[in-house]
Design a protein around this motif. Sequence first.
Motif, PDB file in Angstrom:
ATOM      1  N   GLY A 212      47.132 -41.859  27.921  1.00  0.00           N
ATOM      2  CA  GLY A 212      47.479 -40.445  28.051  1.00  0.00           C
ATOM      3  C   GLY A 212      46.326 -39.496  28.214  1.00  0.00           C
ATOM      4  O   GLY A 212      46.499 -38.281  28.120  1.00  0.00           O
ATOM      5  N   VAL A 213      45.140 -40.038  28.470  1.00  0.00           N
ATOM      6  CA  VAL A 213      43.960 -39.202  28.682  1.00  0.00           C
ATOM      7  C   VAL A 213      43.625 -39.182  30.162  1.00  0.00           C
ATOM      8  O   VAL A 213      43.518 -40.229  30.801  1.00  0.00           O
ATOM      9  CB  VAL A 213      42.750 -39.717  27.875  1.00  0.00           C
ATOM     10  N   ARG A 214      43.472 -37.999  30.705  1.00  0.00           N
ATOM     11  CA  ARG A 214      43.170 -37.863  32.123  1.00  0.00           C
ATOM     12  C   ARG A 214      41.663 -37.773  32.349  1.00  0.00           C
ATOM     13  O   ARG A 214      40.927 -37.324  31.464  1.00  0.00           O
ATOM     14  CB  ARG A 214      43.870 -36.641  32.704  1.00  0.00           C
TER      15      ARG A 214
ATOM     16  N   ARG B 141      40.400 -25.181  35.626  1.00  0.00           N
ATOM     17  CA  ARG B 141      41.745 -25.522  35.182  1.00  0.00           C
ATOM     18  C   ARG B 141      42.714 -25.212  36.317  1.00  0.00           C
ATOM     19  O   ARG B 141      42.672 -24.116  36.882  1.00  0.00           O
ATOM     20  CB  ARG B 141      42.126 -24.723  33.936  1.00  0.00           C
TER      21      ARG B 141
ATOM     22  N   TYR C 240      40.219 -35.119  29.631  1.00  0.00           N
ATOM     23  CA  TYR C 240      41.107 -34.068  29.116  1.00  0.00           C
ATOM     24  C   TYR C 240      42.517 -34.613  28.956  1.00  0.00           C
ATOM     25  O   TYR C 240      42.864 -35.680  29.485  1.00  0.00           O
ATOM     26  CB  TYR C 240      41.103 -32.858  30.050  1.00  0.00           C
ATOM     27  N   ARG C 241      43.356 -33.873  28.210  1.00  0.00           N
ATOM     28  CA  ARG C 241      44.730 -34.318  27.987  1.00  0.00           C
ATOM     29  C   ARG C 241      45.748 -33.414  28.679  1.00  0.00           C
ATOM     30  O   ARG C 241      46.762 -33.910  29.177  1.00  0.00           O
ATOM     31  CB  ARG C 241      45.038 -34.354  26.485  1.00  0.00           C
ATOM     32  N   ARG C 242      45.513 -32.125  28.677  1.00  0.00           N
ATOM     33  CA  ARG C 242      46.532 -31.201  29.168  1.00  0.00           C
ATOM     34  C   ARG C 242      46.044 -30.421  30.362  1.00  0.00           C
ATOM     35  O   ARG C 242      44.875 -30.039  30.431  1.00  0.00           O
ATOM     36  CB  ARG C 242      46.963 -30.231  28.061  1.00  0.00           C
ATOM     37  N   GLY C 243      46.971 -30.119  31.278  1.00  0.00           N
ATOM     38  CA  GLY C 243      46.644 -29.291  32.430  1.00  0.00           C
ATOM     39  C   GLY C 243      45.806 -30.023  33.448  1.00  0.00           C
ATOM     40  O   GLY C 243      45.061 -30.941  33.119  1.00  0.00           O
ATOM     41  N   GLU C 244      45.929 -29.632  34.689  1.00  0.00           N
ATOM     42  CA  GLU C 244      45.136 -30.239  35.750  1.00  0.00           C
ATOM     43  C   GLU C 244      43.730 -29.648  35.782  1.00  0.00           C
ATOM     44  O   GLU C 244      43.506 -28.518  35.346  1.00  0.00           O
ATOM     45  CB  GLU C 244      45.817 -30.018  37.104  1.00  0.00           C
ATOM     46  N   ARG C 245      42.789 -30.399  36.284  1.00  0.00           N
ATOM     47  CA  ARG C 245      41.425 -29.929  36.487  1.00  0.00           C
ATOM     48  C   ARG C 245      41.049 -30.192  37.939  1.00  0.00           C
ATOM     49  O   ARG C 245      41.446 -31.207  38.526  1.00  0.00           O
ATOM     50  CB  ARG C 245      40.442 -30.656  35.563  1.00  0.00           C
TER      51      ARG C 245
END
Length: 310
Positions: free
Chosen positions: A16-18, A49, A30-35
Amino acid sequence: MPTLHRKLLGLLPRIGVRVLDLGSGAAVVYRRGERTRVPVGPRADLVLRGTAGAWKDVALGDSGARLLLDEKAAAADERRFQVAAAAYLCGQHVAALLERCEVNCVFDVGANSGQYGRQLRRLGYRGRIVSFEPTAEAFGKLQKAAEGDPEWWVHRIGLGREDATQSINVGWNTMNSLLQPSDYGKDRYKRFAKSRTEDIEIRRLDGMMDKALAGITDPRPYLKMDTQGYDLEVFAGAGERVAAFVGMQSEVATLRLYEGSPRMAESIAVYEGSGFEITGMYPVSREPATGRVVEFDCVMVRADAVPRSG
């Protein structure tokens, strides 16, 4: 063969880590939101972000500097973008000028709550600052801004042509003035519709200089004025001692916001007549409907006061 670094990056999404791989051994995890990665020159990237949108990397001529520009946002309010860019460039220019001219005391006239002094410190100026602000509310904020800075001195007085007690219009935030608003000013700013007055002390600049420069060997002062239409009165109060200043900065008006205030051409003629020459002109405010510049920050120097290299 994939390196251990690459293998670890490949495993992270499974838990679950991007990962945003920046190459050359660097990555954003990161975990949340696109980068989104936006390249900035050959050796740097910007990580945003969300999606990249209309960001563009713009070279500033052959200076070696680059501007990261959100073209859509800049185009949506071109006037605000231009004023913000001018404020940044003015600050950078003044900081470089203070260093080149070996300035060791800045007279900050019309200090308000200390915005100018704080900017000088952020830009690396470490010499003395002597700030003058006559109104009670703004001076209280100025005192707090200067706390803990032994080389930032503050005085609750205004400067002008003669020593006197006068009434100043207050309640106009950064636009408090000894002058009344013009019809144009009233149309442009709603804040001018309501005001109250406050009695303040006015002193001549030449009478304050010895105290301000005390303890400085070989004083090289710089004069900054932002007094809402009253700069020429401050300048007149320096008398013959204006020749001691190696440079100066004044807010000059192309459109009158205050009754009786000088227009830009009149102000600059007085400054040039005292030996100062323009090094930069930066828009402070522009009229929303027409784009006309209302006021400029005019930065000036005495050419013979600039140390020659070599």
